[in-house]
Design a protein around this motif. Structure first.
Motif, PDB file in Angstrom:
ATOM      1  N   SER A 122       0.848  -1.191   0.000  1.00 11.74           N
ATOM      2  CA  SER A 122       0.000   0.000   0.000  1.00 11.74           C
ATOM      3  C   SER A 122       0.880   1.237   0.000  1.00 11.74           C
ATOM      4  N   LEU A 123       0.255   2.380  -0.258  1.00  9.83           N
ATOM      5  CA  LEU A 123       0.979   3.649  -0.279  1.00  9.83           C
ATOM      6  C   LEU A 123       1.534   4.003   1.099  1.00  9.83           C
ATOM      7  N   ASN A 124       0.975   3.424   2.139  1.00  5.67           N
ATOM      8  CA  ASN A 124       1.341   3.797   3.501  1.00  5.67           C
ATOM      9  C   ASN A 124       2.797   3.515   3.833  1.00  5.67           C
ATOM     10  N   THR A 125       3.418   2.545   3.150  1.00  4.63           N
ATOM     11  CA  THR A 125       4.795   2.183   3.490  1.00  4.63           C
ATOM     12  C   THR A 125       5.843   2.834   2.587  1.00  4.63           C
ATOM     13  N   VAL A 126       5.411   3.656   1.633  1.00  3.22           N
ATOM     14  CA  VAL A 126       6.380   4.412   0.838  1.00  3.22           C
ATOM     15  C   VAL A 126       7.084   5.390   1.765  1.00  3.22           C
ATOM     16  N   PRO A 127       8.422   5.468   1.738  1.00  2.81           N
ATOM     17  CA  PRO A 127       9.148   6.331   2.675  1.00  2.81           C
ATOM     18  C   PRO A 127       8.692   7.784   2.586  1.00  2.81           C
ATOM     19  N   PRO A 128       8.807   8.519   3.680  1.00  2.00           N
ATOM     20  CA  PRO A 128       8.401   9.928   3.659  1.00  2.00           C
ATOM     21  C   PRO A 128       9.263  10.755   2.720  1.00  2.00           C
ATOM     22  N   GLY A 129       8.707  11.883   2.298  1.00  2.00           N
ATOM     23  CA  GLY A 129       9.422  12.781   1.401  1.00  2.00           C
ATOM     24  C   GLY A 129       8.563  13.170   0.228  1.00  2.00           C
ATOM     25  N   PRO A 130       9.008  14.172  -0.537  1.00  2.52           N
ATOM     26  CA  PRO A 130       8.233  14.596  -1.709  1.00  2.52           C
ATOM     27  C   PRO A 130       8.071  13.453  -2.697  1.00  2.52           C
ATOM     28  N   ALA A 131       6.901  13.404  -3.327  1.00  2.00           N
ATOM     29  CA  ALA A 131       6.592  12.273  -4.213  1.00  2.00           C
ATOM     30  C   ALA A 131       5.712  12.717  -5.363  1.00  2.00           C
ATOM     31  N   ILE A 132       5.865  12.025  -6.465  1.00  2.49           N
ATOM     32  CA  ILE A 132       4.933  12.120  -7.591  1.00  2.49           C
ATOM     33  C   ILE A 132       4.356  10.733  -7.773  1.00  2.49           C
ATOM     34  N   ILE A 133       3.032  10.648  -7.778  1.00  2.00           N
ATOM     35  CA  ILE A 133       2.329   9.367  -7.764  1.00  2.00           C
ATOM     36  C   ILE A 133       1.496   9.234  -9.030  1.00  2.00           C
ATOM     37  N   LEU A 134       1.625   8.107  -9.709  1.00  2.00           N
ATOM     38  CA  LEU A 134       0.885   7.840 -10.942  1.00  2.00           C
ATOM     39  C   LEU A 134      -0.028   6.641 -10.748  1.00  2.00           C
ATOM     40  N   GLY A 135      -1.204   6.684 -11.370  1.00  3.89           N
ATOM     41  CA  GLY A 135      -2.112   5.549 -11.333  1.00  3.89           C
ATOM     42  C   GLY A 135      -2.959   5.513 -12.585  1.00  3.89           C
ATOM     43  N   ASN A 136      -2.719   4.518 -13.441  1.00  9.21           N
ATOM     44  CA  ASN A 136      -3.522   4.353 -14.647  1.00  9.21           C
ATOM     45  C   ASN A 136      -4.406   3.119 -14.476  1.00  9.21           C
ATOM     46  N   GLU A 137      -5.719   3.308 -14.578  1.00 10.80           N
ATOM     47  CA  GLU A 137      -6.689   2.241 -14.341  1.00 10.80           C
ATOM     48  C   GLU A 137      -6.410   1.535 -13.008  1.00 10.80           C
ATOM     49  N   PHE A 138      -6.212   2.345 -11.994  1.00 10.03           N
ATOM     50  CA  PHE A 138      -6.029   1.857 -10.629  1.00 10.03           C
ATOM     51  C   PHE A 138      -7.284   2.075  -9.800  1.00 10.03           C
ATOM     52  N   LEU A 139      -7.866   3.266  -9.886  1.00 13.42           N
ATOM     53  CA  LEU A 139      -9.007   3.603  -9.042  1.00 13.42           C
ATOM     54  C   LEU A 139     -10.234   2.757  -9.361  1.00 13.42           C
ATOM     55  N   ASP A 140     -10.399   2.362 -10.620  1.00 13.14           N
ATOM     56  CA  ASP A 140     -11.598   1.606 -11.003  1.00 13.14           C
ATOM     57  C   ASP A 140     -11.660   0.226 -10.352  1.00 13.14           C
ATOM     58  N   ALA A 141     -10.518  -0.289  -9.908  1.00 10.51           N
ATOM     59  CA  ALA A 141     -10.484  -1.613  -9.291  1.00 10.51           C
ATOM     60  C   ALA A 141     -10.728  -1.568  -7.784  1.00 10.51           C
ATOM     61  N   LEU A 142     -10.803  -0.369  -7.202  1.00  5.91           N
ATOM     62  CA  LEU A 142     -11.078  -0.272  -5.773  1.00  5.91           C
ATOM     63  C   LEU A 142     -12.547  -0.610  -5.522  1.00  5.91           C
ATOM     64  N   PRO A 143     -12.836  -1.342  -4.475  1.00  7.21           N
ATOM     65  CA  PRO A 143     -14.209  -1.847  -4.273  1.00  7.21           C
ATOM     66  C   PRO A 143     -15.199  -0.748  -3.934  1.00  7.21           C
ATOM     67  N   ILE A 144     -16.411  -0.908  -4.436  1.00  6.40           N
ATOM     68  CA  ILE A 144     -17.484   0.055  -4.208  1.00  6.40           C
ATOM     69  C   ILE A 144     -18.599  -0.574  -3.379  1.00  6.40           C
ATOM     70  N   ARG A 145     -19.415   0.294  -2.801  1.00  7.00           N
ATOM     71  CA  ARG A 145     -20.666  -0.127  -2.183  1.00  7.00           C
ATOM     72  C   ARG A 145     -21.813   0.373  -3.061  1.00  7.00           C
ATOM     73  N   GLN A 146     -22.920  -0.340  -3.047  1.00 10.38           N
ATOM     74  CA  GLN A 146     -24.096   0.066  -3.817  1.00 10.38           C
ATOM     75  C   GLN A 146     -25.328   0.079  -2.911  1.00 10.38           C
ATOM     76  N   PHE A 147     -26.120   1.129  -3.089  1.00  6.97           N
ATOM     77  CA  PHE A 147     -27.366   1.280  -2.350  1.00  6.97           C
ATOM     78  C   PHE A 147     -28.499   1.397  -3.371  1.00  6.97           C
ATOM     79  N   ILE A 148     -29.626   0.768  -3.085  1.00  3.17           N
ATOM     80  CA  ILE A 148     -30.728   0.742  -4.035  1.00  3.17           C
ATOM     81  C   ILE A 148     -31.995   1.279  -3.374  1.00  3.17           C
ATOM     82  N   ARG A 149     -32.678   2.150  -4.110  1.00  5.46           N
ATOM     83  CA  ARG A 149     -33.885   2.795  -3.572  1.00  5.46           C
ATOM     84  C   ARG A 149     -35.031   1.797  -3.503  1.00  5.46           C
TER      85      ARG A 149
END
Length: 336
Positions: A122-149
């Motif tokens: 995870s990002l939490n263990t990347v050492p401290p300091g200035p960083a540039i972070i890239l993510g291509n088609e990364f966010l879409d794989a994070l789990p979602i919740r769904q609510f239905i009316r």
């Protein structure tokens, strides 16, 4: 009958099994991403990072982090472009990859060799300091919740035996007071938590992040859960771990989360406009001239990445930066 599992828990378990058990990229896999289509894509993102680094005052060392690096293709192309265009930036870089799959880590090591400083779960263990972070088609794989009316209220979707079941929601977010019967509201709770932690890092330690993914520019109702197998649509619920299960990214919600955490959010802007601003078409033409035997493929891939009827409109780019930094390349007109 098995116990019902909340959708985001089901997605997280399915994704972990999926990426642990296969290499899903390319023609022989389940889907093809932009870096696999054109080396110009990764090179342009590398040059984007170089301009951002200069705007940061050229700190050294700097962590260049990729989340969900696939086969390492994007990072390899980015580093090659950086080394050619701005050698001092390449010398300043410490490359970190956020990748949980042991199999994909081995593929990335073969692609990048000694160029990787460290892998992380995870990002939490990347050492401290200035960083540039890239993510291509990364966010879409994070789990979602769904609510239905249902009636005057909302139920939450769970999964049992390959099908949805509805149960009372567990600590839901604020949901619309009015919505039609059967309307679906998605919430990427995991994505917002990731952006919140990333933004806290950028606000205190400096840097920027760039994400490219698919989804609408504005939040709204709708069911975007989907799956792919062998480049075709598949049932996302029936065979967990055997298909690529994703959902559209709610860019507006993630941008709001980032701003609330103290960073500047730029975009989202359509991927096609963003990549054209970075010079992807020009770079693809140069590659075509240098390798005439693959010229058609290079130009066709570039067109698919930027064309509205291809990936240019559905895919968006979102940048997060320390509030003191200028608007990054490709976002000058969309800065808050």
């Amino acid at each position: 009958m098995s116990e019902a599992e909340r959708l985001d828990h089901f997605m997280a378990r399915a994704a972990a099994a999926y990426y642990a058990g296969r290499e899903p990229f390319g023609a022989r896999g389940d889907f093809t991403t932009a870096p696999e289509m054109s080396q110009a894509f990764g090179e342009c993102l590398g040059l984007w990072a170089a301009v951002v680094w200069q705007g940061m005052g050229a700190p050294s060392p700097l962590h260049l982090v990729e989340c969900g690096p696939g086969r390492g293709t994007l990072m390899a192309d980015a580093l090659r472009g950086i080394a050619t265009a701005l050698p001092p930036f390449r010398a300043a870089l410490r490359v970190h990859l956020v990748e949980a799959s042991p199999g994909l880590r081995a593929v990335q090591a073969a692609t990048l060799g000694a160029g990787v400083a460290e892998w992380h779960d995870s990002l939490n263990t990347v050492p401290p300091g200035p960083a540039i972070i890239l993510g291509n088609e990364f966010l879409d794989a994070l789990p979602i919740r769904q609510f239905i009316r249902r009636g005057e209220g909302w139920m939450e979707r769970f999964v049992r035996d390959g099908a949805f079941v509805e149960q009372p929601a567990e600590n839901p977010p604020p949901l619309p007071a009015e919505a039609p019967e059967g309307a679906v509201q998605e919430w990427n709770e995991a994505g917002e938590a990731f952006i919140r932690a990333l933004s806290a890092r950028l606000a205190t330690q400096g840097g920027a992040a760039l994400f490219l993914d698919y989804g609408p520019a504005e939040s709204g109702l709708g069911d975007s859960l989907q799956a792919l197998a062998n480049h075709r649509a598949a049932d996302p619920l029936s065979e967990p771990g055997s298909v690529d299960i994703t959902a559209h990214v709610d860019f507006a919600a993630l941008a709001r989360t980032a701003r609330a955490a103290g960073v500047a959010a730029h975009g989202p802007v359509p991927q096609g406009i963003f990549l054209q601003a970075l010079g992807l078409v020009t770079r693809a033409a140069m590659l075509a001239r240098a390798a005439p035997h693959s010229a058609g493929m290079q130009l066709s891939a570039a067109q698919r990445l930027i064309a509205p009827e291809g990936m240019g409109r559905l895919f968006k780019a979102l940048a997060l930066t320390h509030p003191a930094l200028p608007a990054p390349p490709g976002f000058e007109v969309s800065a808050p």
